[in-house]
Write a protein that holds these residues in place. Structure first.
Motif, PDB file in Angstrom:
ATOM      1  N   SER A   1       0.854  -1.189   0.000  1.00 34.50           N
ATOM      2  CA  SER A   1       0.000   0.000   0.000  1.00 34.50           C
ATOM      3  C   SER A   1       0.886   1.233   0.000  1.00 34.50           C
ATOM      4  N   VAL A   2       0.400   2.288  -0.643  1.00 38.49           N
ATOM      5  CA  VAL A   2       1.173   3.524  -0.715  1.00 38.49           C
ATOM      6  C   VAL A   2       0.229   4.706  -0.529  1.00 38.49           C
ATOM      7  N   VAL A   3       0.704   5.719   0.170  1.00 37.14           N
ATOM      8  CA  VAL A   3      -0.008   6.984   0.323  1.00 37.14           C
ATOM      9  C   VAL A   3       1.006   8.102   0.087  1.00 37.14           C
ATOM     10  N   ALA A   4       0.613   9.080  -0.716  1.00 44.04           N
ATOM     11  CA  ALA A   4       1.479  10.234  -0.954  1.00 44.04           C
ATOM     12  C   ALA A   4       0.602  11.470  -1.071  1.00 44.04           C
ATOM     13  N   HIS A   5       1.059  12.569  -0.496  1.00 42.90           N
ATOM     14  CA  HIS A   5       0.374  13.836  -0.746  1.00 42.90           C
ATOM     15  C   HIS A   5       1.391  14.962  -0.850  1.00 42.90           C
TER      16      HIS A   5
ATOM     17  N   LEU B   1       5.098  10.867   2.086  1.00 42.96           N
ATOM     18  CA  LEU B   1       5.112   9.626   1.322  1.00 42.96           C
ATOM     19  C   LEU B   1       5.202   8.466   2.299  1.00 42.96           C
ATOM     20  N   GLY B   2       4.220   7.579   2.259  1.00 38.58           N
ATOM     21  CA  GLY B   2       4.214   6.415   3.128  1.00 38.58           C
ATOM     22  C   GLY B   2       4.047   5.142   2.316  1.00 38.58           C
ATOM     23  N   ILE B   3       4.840   4.143   2.633  1.00 40.68           N
ATOM     24  CA  ILE B   3       4.771   2.842   1.972  1.00 40.68           C
ATOM     25  C   ILE B   3       4.636   1.776   3.051  1.00 40.68           C
ATOM     26  N   ARG B   4       3.746   0.826   2.827  1.00 41.77           N
ATOM     27  CA  ARG B   4       3.497  -0.204   3.827  1.00 41.77           C
ATOM     28  C   ARG B   4       3.416  -1.564   3.153  1.00 41.77           C
ATOM     29  N   TYR B   5       4.117  -2.527   3.756  1.00 43.74           N
ATOM     30  CA  TYR B   5       4.032  -3.919   3.309  1.00 43.74           C
ATOM     31  C   TYR B   5       3.283  -4.720   4.359  1.00 43.74           C
ATOM     32  N   ASN B   6       2.260  -5.451   3.918  1.00 45.33           N
ATOM     33  CA  ASN B   6       1.437  -6.255   4.816  1.00 45.33           C
ATOM     34  C   ASN B   6       1.449  -7.706   4.359  1.00 45.33           C
TER      35      ASN B   6
ATOM     36  N   ASP C   1      -5.686   4.051   6.053  1.00 42.32           N
ATOM     37  CA  ASP C   1      -6.372   5.045   6.885  1.00 42.32           C
ATOM     38  C   ASP C   1      -5.406   5.770   7.800  1.00 42.32           C
ATOM     39  N   ASP C   2      -4.474   5.022   8.403  1.00 47.33           N
ATOM     40  CA  ASP C   2      -3.492   5.649   9.294  1.00 47.33           C
ATOM     41  C   ASP C   2      -2.568   6.592   8.525  1.00 47.33           C
ATOM     42  N   MET C   3      -2.121   6.165   7.356  1.00 45.06           N
ATOM     43  CA  MET C   3      -1.199   7.000   6.586  1.00 45.06           C
ATOM     44  C   MET C   3      -1.881   8.255   6.057  1.00 45.06           C
ATOM     45  N   LEU C   4      -3.199   8.186   5.758  1.00 43.69           N
ATOM     46  CA  LEU C   4      -3.906   9.363   5.270  1.00 43.69           C
ATOM     47  C   LEU C   4      -4.005  10.455   6.330  1.00 43.69           C
TER      48      LEU C   4
END
Length: 781
Positions: free
Chosen positions: A691-695, A710-715, A764-767
């Protein structure tokens, strides 16, 4: 740096838009890989349930002994045992009979809670007790597996010797815990471990003589996953939360945090749920802040937060919202869950109220801790007593009647400012008239206010009029109608037109003698009034100012309307609202020209929502100031949300310098420029695992970024790791105008998963990260 950042953000967007959707959610994949109970669950006393045995051969010596050999299959209720050789022994008679099964040479056992494979074992057929050697186990319908040399299986616990546990699926040994002794509590859903070793891919990385681990969704006392990272403001930092499950309705989280540039900080949060209410109490304390940009002589910094909501004795409500920090730059210098650097103040409110069907009485206290540089802050209100009464159909007439009354006492920390008691009485009589063409509401209201004012204690305090009586009548006529048509220019849609006309009259009263007349240093207007921001819906408000100290004159018409489009499923797909106030006379509160409206009309206000299709949504608003002859406010948001958490949002906001300056509170420096900000947010589940979130928010006037993340998450099914990097504008003492300073930080988070049923991707957390976090701005859903 700037070029690299845009490259990374562009890569994130392109990857998101062109990634292929996964075939199944991670949660489904994880639960698909665990054993499931087959058949209908049986309940009842195990001793009363029949036993079914199948085998290739049997040797019976009834009633005490039986031996079964070859493909032995034993079933009793939810329990199922398969082996090659099984000896069944029975002792006692009547109600005291006890039956045991002894197996050797390998077997497989399953029930509604666990699957077991072992070399040999003893199973008590009257209960769920079993003693097994060299066992492999796997939980049923949830993640969790392991091995043990000896297993003592009982009704409420499993005791293992030289055991291991992991929530990873078969053939995945990403992590596991090995312990000399492990006790798993079935109902409480946690495990105790002695001499535990934590391993990653078979390599020991941590040892503890005692350890607790949740193996379900129940809350358990113990260490939570730590956070670590680094920033230009804090240096390298590490926090280790400890969760304390005090009782089923009480818990606490205690988090010591070390920052290499600042020192040790202790954060605490206590949550409670009782018969009279729920809430949380939190505190943060940094004893000696070594941050070199913090210039105060008192280096200790703290935060206190209390939020409480309760309903008690059927009709009583109690609400507390209290936040206080040690200094004005606390949220600028420190990260906190209870405030943000974009907040201009901290609330400190208390309210208790008694409700009945037609009325309520409330007692409250309010004050604000402001973070502005104004010399004199706003007033605190203690106490404030409100009474509100409503009655429809007054004395067998079509008239509606309501009364609002308030008693409030105002004080200011500054000895230059006056104190006051305010007594307000506001009766309203309304005549609603309705037919199939529309409705008209004719309303008469009276504002009757009495002030007792006391001069400030300072010798330099200004003189104030001790007693003031202000009486203002008001007449309002509000006409609305609804016109609908299926003959629209878009086939299959129904369009409505909702015109609205309102006339408002209120005479002028000079109110400059209410409160302070200071033109500098004071952050406020009267005791509790401030100019309301204008949008389409505010055009139809009775008053220009919040609070009761400034009630402007009015002789005006407000014209507005809304059009809506509905599809053939009656879903609203589009709306557009437009309105403007036309002044017959300028609206005034005193003789000052600055506090009067000018010209024949207000700004045009326009708002619109458009649900283009289930994936695309648009929202926009616009204001044109007819006096300034320029656009004063504008914002627009476009969002693409194809499925689940995936979204791309573009937004733009604008505020003119003239609009900002004329609406700033007294004592605040002029802003000296327009606000023009363009933002883009991307959040995407690239695959089931990534998952990735960037703003990115860019100030077009300054031509510089104001907030980047910029957040990147591996699950995976049993672990996840997240990496986040952010860069945002921060304040510095005595910084020059138009000079921007940035705080850069990187954070990493590791989490063990599969211990409960939470398989969220973490989007949701990264947003929520960053100063300007994601907001879903749409109303058409």
């Amino acid at each position: 740096m700037k070029k690299n950042y845009y490259t990374l953000l562009s890569l994130s967007i392109l990857t998101a838009l062109y990634s292929v959707s996964s075939s199944a959610e991670l949660k489904h994949q994880c639960l698909f890989g665990v054993p499931h109970f087959i058949g209908e669950k049986v309940s009842g006393d195990p001793n009363s349930l029949p036993i079914y045995i199948e085998a290739d051969s049997a040797e019976l010596n009834q009633p005490k002994y039986a031996r079964y050999e070859g493909n032995v299959d034993i079933k009793q209720g939810n329990r199922h045992l398969k082996t090659e050789i099984a000896d069944i022994k029975q002792t006692g008679i009547g109600e005291g009979v006890q039956r045991y099964a002894y197996v050797a040479g390998g077997f497989h056992y399953s029930d509604d809670l666990i699957n077991l494979s072992g070399d040999n074992g003893k199973l008590h057929l009257n209960t769920k007790n079993a003693d097994i050697a060299n066992v492999s186990y796997h939980f049923v319908d949830r993640q969790g597996r392991g091995k043990a040399e000896q297993l003592e299986l009982r009704e409420n616990y499993r005791l293992m010797k030289n055991a291991s546990f992991t929530s990873c699926l078969q053939s995945d040994d990403a992590w596991q815990i090995e312990a000399a002794e492990m006790k798993q509590y079935i109902k409480e859903e946690y495990a105790e471990m002695w001499h535990a070793r934590f391993k990653i891919y078979g390599v020991p990385v941590f040892y503890t003589p005692y350890f607790q681990l949740p193996i379900g969704d129940r809350r358990r006392t113990g260490l939570l996953i730590p956070d670590l990272g680094g920033s230009s403001r804090d240096g390298y930092w590490f926090s280790q939360p400890f969760y304390w499950n005090i009782a089923p309705n009480f818990d606490a989280t205690i988090t010591p945090k070390y920052m290499s540039l600042r020192g040790w900080q202790l954060d605490n949060e206590f949550r409670y749920l009782t018969q009279i209410g729920e809430g949380k109490i939190a505190g943060e304390y940094l004893h000696n802040d070594r941050y070199d940009k913090f210039t105060s002589s008192d280096r200790s910094r703290y935060l206190i937060h209390w939020k409480h909501n309760s309903n008690f004795l059927q009709n009583w409500r109690l609400n507390i919202d209290y936040t206080r920090v040690s200094d004005k730059s606390y949220f600028t210098d420190l990260s906190s869950s209870y405030g943000n650097s974009t907040d201009g103040y901290a609330d400190q409110n208390f309210r208790i109220a008694y409700y009945q069907p037609n009325y309520y009485v409330a007692i409250s206290a309010k004050q604000f801790q402001i973070f502005d540089s104004a010399v004199i802050g706003p007033y605190r209100v203690l106490p404030q007593i409100d009474f509100n009464y409503n009655k429809n159909g007054l004395v067998t007439t079509p008239l509606d009647f309501s009364v609002f009354a308030q008693v409030a006492h105002f004080e200011n920390k500054s000895s230059l400012m006056p104190r006051a008691w305010r007594f307000h009485f506001e009766p309203t009589v309304g005549l609603p008239l309705t037919n199939r063409y529309g409705n008209v509401n004719i309303e008469a209201k009276l504002y009757a206010t009495h002030y007792n004012q006391i001069k400030g204690n300072s010798t330099e305090a200004e003189n104030v009029q001790k007693t003031i009586n202000r009486v203002l009548p008001q007449i309002k006529i509000d006409l609305q109608t609804l016109l609908a048509s299926n003959n629209t220019f878009i086939e299959g849609y129904t369009q409505t037109l909702e015109p609205r006309v309102q006339y408002l009259y209120r005479p002028y009263r000079n109110q400059s003698n209410i409160g302070s007349r200071r033109n500098t240093d004071y952050l406020g207007f009267g005791y509790d009034s401030a100019l309301l921001q204008q949008d389409y819906f505010s055009l139809f408000r009775d008053r220009r100012y919040s609070g009761l100290d400034r009630i402007a004159s009015a002789n005006q018409f407000t014209l507005g309307g809304t059009t809506r489009f509905y599809d053939n499923q009656s879903n609203e797909r589009f709306n557009l609202s437009l309105g403007q106030i036309y002044y017959i006379r300028d609206s005034r509160i005193d003789e000052s020209d600055a506090n009067s409206t000018h010209g024949s009309s207000s700004s045009w206000a326009l708002e619109s929502n458009w649900r283009i299709n289930p994936q695309w949504n648009w929202r926009g608003s616009y204001q044109y100031d007819t006096r300034l002859k320029e656009t004063s406010l504008a914002n627009t948001t476009l969002e693409f949300n194809p499925q689940g958490n995936n979204l791309v949002q573009l937004n733009f906001r604008y505020a003119s310098q003239s609009y900002i300056d004329q609406n700033l509170t007294l004592g605040v420096n002029r802003y000296n420029q327009d606000i023009k900000q363009l933002g883009v947010t991307v959040a995407w589940d690239l695959t089931d695992n990534w998952s990735v979130v960037a703003h990115h928010y860019q100030d077009l006037a300054l031509k510089k970024p104001v907030d980047q993340y910029l957040g990147i998450r591996y699950n995976s099914c049993c672990w996840s790791v997240g990496l986040g990097a952010k860069r945002n504008v921060t304040a510095r003492p005595y910084q020059q105008d138009n000079k921007l300073h940035y705080d850069n930080s990187v954070a990493i988070n590791f989490e063990l998963r599969g211990l409960g049923n939470d398989h969220r991707s973490g989007i949701d957390d990264m947003l929520r990260k960053g100063k300007l976090s994601y907001i879903k701005a749409f109303s058409l859903y």
